[in-house]
Design a protein around this motif. Structure first.
Motif, PDB file in Angstrom:
ATOM      1  N   LYS A 172      32.282  36.428  44.730  1.00 23.17           N
ATOM      2  CA  LYS A 172      31.363  35.915  43.725  1.00 23.17           C
ATOM      3  C   LYS A 172      31.191  36.934  42.591  1.00 23.17           C
ATOM      4  O   LYS A 172      31.173  36.564  41.410  1.00 23.17           O
ATOM      5  N   LYS A 173      31.087  38.209  42.949  1.00 24.66           N
ATOM      6  CA  LYS A 173      30.942  39.270  41.945  1.00 24.66           C
ATOM      7  C   LYS A 173      32.196  39.371  41.084  1.00 24.66           C
ATOM      8  O   LYS A 173      32.106  39.546  39.857  1.00 24.66           O
ATOM      9  N   ILE A 174      33.358  39.249  41.700  1.00 24.19           N
ATOM     10  CA  ILE A 174      34.619  39.312  40.956  1.00 24.19           C
ATOM     11  C   ILE A 174      34.707  38.154  39.961  1.00 24.19           C
ATOM     12  O   ILE A 174      35.131  38.326  38.812  1.00 24.19           O
ATOM     13  N   ASP A 175      34.277  36.967  40.388  1.00 19.82           N
ATOM     14  CA  ASP A 175      34.252  35.801  39.488  1.00 19.82           C
ATOM     15  C   ASP A 175      33.355  36.083  38.283  1.00 19.82           C
ATOM     16  O   ASP A 175      33.709  35.748  37.134  1.00 19.82           O
ATOM     17  N   GLU A 176      32.201  36.690  38.526  1.00 18.16           N
ATOM     18  CA  GLU A 176      31.266  37.012  37.446  1.00 18.16           C
ATOM     19  C   GLU A 176      31.891  38.010  36.468  1.00 18.16           C
ATOM     20  O   GLU A 176      31.758  37.860  35.245  1.00 18.16           O
ATOM     21  N   LEU A 177      32.571  39.028  37.003  1.00 13.26           N
ATOM     22  CA  LEU A 177      33.187  40.048  36.160  1.00 13.26           C
ATOM     23  C   LEU A 177      34.318  39.465  35.318  1.00 13.26           C
ATOM     24  O   LEU A 177      34.455  39.788  34.135  1.00 13.26           O
ATOM     25  N   LEU A 178      35.111  38.588  35.922  1.00  7.64           N
ATOM     26  CA  LEU A 178      36.184  37.940  35.160  1.00  7.64           C
ATOM     27  C   LEU A 178      35.612  37.104  34.021  1.00  7.64           C
ATOM     28  O   LEU A 178      36.151  37.100  32.905  1.00  7.64           O
ATOM     29  N   LEU A 183      37.917  35.926  31.240  1.00  5.34           N
ATOM     30  CA  LEU A 183      38.925  35.306  32.095  1.00  5.34           C
ATOM     31  C   LEU A 183      38.217  34.399  33.100  1.00  5.34           C
ATOM     32  O   LEU A 183      36.992  34.410  33.187  1.00  5.34           O
ATOM     33  N   ASP A 184      38.974  33.615  33.853  1.00  3.91           N
ATOM     34  CA  ASP A 184      38.344  32.773  34.872  1.00  3.91           C
ATOM     35  C   ASP A 184      38.918  33.103  36.246  1.00  3.91           C
ATOM     36  O   ASP A 184      39.873  33.877  36.382  1.00  3.91           O
ATOM     37  N   LYS A 185      38.349  32.496  37.267  1.00  7.70           N
ATOM     38  CA  LYS A 185      38.685  32.868  38.644  1.00  7.70           C
ATOM     39  C   LYS A 185      40.101  32.506  39.054  1.00  7.70           C
ATOM     40  O   LYS A 185      40.585  32.976  40.087  1.00  7.70           O
ATOM     41  N   THR A 186      40.784  31.685  38.254  1.00  5.31           N
ATOM     42  CA  THR A 186      42.179  31.351  38.585  1.00  5.31           C
ATOM     43  C   THR A 186      43.089  32.576  38.464  1.00  5.31           C
ATOM     44  O   THR A 186      44.202  32.580  38.998  1.00  5.31           O
ATOM     45  N   TYR A 187      42.615  33.613  37.777  1.00 11.36           N
ATOM     46  CA  TYR A 187      43.424  34.827  37.605  1.00 11.36           C
ATOM     47  C   TYR A 187      43.411  35.702  38.857  1.00 11.36           C
ATOM     48  O   TYR A 187      44.209  36.639  38.955  1.00 11.36           O
ATOM     49  N   LYS A 188      42.518  35.448  39.780  1.00  9.82           N
ATOM     50  CA  LYS A 188      42.355  36.348  40.924  1.00  9.82           C
ATOM     51  C   LYS A 188      43.631  36.515  41.749  1.00  9.82           C
ATOM     52  O   LYS A 188      43.891  37.595  42.288  1.00  9.82           O
ATOM     53  N   SER A 189      44.414  35.482  41.840  1.00 12.07           N
ATOM     54  CA  SER A 189      45.608  35.537  42.692  1.00 12.07           C
ATOM     55  C   SER A 189      46.832  36.088  41.962  1.00 12.07           C
ATOM     56  O   SER A 189      47.873  36.336  42.581  1.00 12.07           O
TER      57      SER A 189
END
Length: 294
Positions: free
Chosen positions: A131-137, A142-148
């Motif tokens: 959740k924190k990573i999503d907030e930082l992106l 950026l959006d959470k689709t970049y996480k992978s």
């Protein structure tokens, strides 16, 4: 030390022994401080000592001479550094120029941003961390689709946003941005600069911003130091230095700033700087908070 001062550098020196008979004085007796919540700029031509100063502050280069204070503690003292190592490593972050080299190519964006949290054991619950990573992106655009994604699968501007997200995630007291936009194209540079301004205004981050582009430094920073041959030749509030440059080198740099006016550009005169010996000179306060090497 004033409680509002995050970083204070006193008579910093950095030399490199290139060979038995040849030593380079990369940084020569410079002093400056950075207040909490401000962006302090270091500007100058390539090779003037800006990045060496940053790396010495971060401990990448072993200090040759002088003192470095962080939040009032003399971190250039090895004993003090050891006693405060965890606090220093968490609260002093750096953003490098080359995001491709700064990010592990085998790690996903999620793991890159998560690493400081895991190292400092700030968030241990996986769902909370995601959740924190999503907030930082989201903060860096950026959006959470970049996480992978891996660093090689995204653009240079997106990689730099990931590097910024990683550096601000643990909410450090102080961030060094070492030429963070030099390798990006013009349109992406503007986006990253606006992001830095947003981070300062909305979140109160304190930056040492290093660049050679004076237009960007004027727009972004609160105070600025102009470097030449390892020395600061002029320092003060940014608008004061730009509107009233006193040192001949500063005048020369400012005269070369491009103006979006083809007629002006065609006829403008760039002031020539004739180098003078700097070894015996020192900064003098010629106007309130405006210092010049004399």
């Amino acid at each position: 030390m004033n409680q509002s001062v995050i970083l204070q550098v006193k008579k910093l020196q950095q030399t490199f022994q290139i060979s038995k008979n040849f030593t380079v004085n990369a940084v020569n007796n410079i002093s400056f401080h950075i207040n909490k919540g401000e962006i302090f700029g270091l500007v100058g031509e390539t090779g003037c000592g800006k990045s060496t100063t940053a790396r010495t502050i971060m401990g990448v280069n072993k200090l040759t001479g002088g003192e470095i204070f962080f939040k009032g503690k003399k971190i250039s003292d090895p004993r003090v550094y050891r006693e405060n190592k965890k606090d220093i490593q968490k609260n002093m972050q750096i953003i490098f120029q080359d995001s491709a080299a700064a990010l592990n190519p085998k790690m996903s964006v999620r793991d890159i941003i998560a690493e400081p949290f895991e190292t400092h054991k700030i968030i241990t619950n996986k769902s909370e961390l995601d959740k924190k990573i999503d907030e930082l992106l989201e903060i860096v655009g950026l959006d959470k689709t970049y996480k992978s994604k891996l660093p090689g699968e995204i653009s240079g501007g997106q990689r730099q946003r990931v590097a910024i997200a990683r550096s601000i995630g643990v909410e450090p007291d102080f961030i060094i941005a070492d030429e963070p936009i030099a390798s990006l194209d013009i349109s992406i540079q503007a986006q990253i600069i606006n992001l830095f301004k947003k981070l300062q205004i909305e979140y109160g981050f304190t930056f040492l911003f290093i660049a050679h582009d004076l237009s960007i430094v004027r727009f972004l920073t609160d105070r600025v130091g102009v470097m030449l041959n390892g020395k600061i030749v002029e320092m003060g509030e940014t608008e004061e230095v730009f509107s009233n440059p006193i040192h001949e080198y500063t005048k020369s740099l400012i005269s070369a700033i491009p103006i979006p006016d083809p007629i002006y550009e065609k006829n403008k005169k760039i002031l020539e700087y004739k180098p003078k010996p700097l070894e015996k000179n020192k900064l003098e306060e010629v106007l309130p908070d405006h210092f010049v090497l004399r």
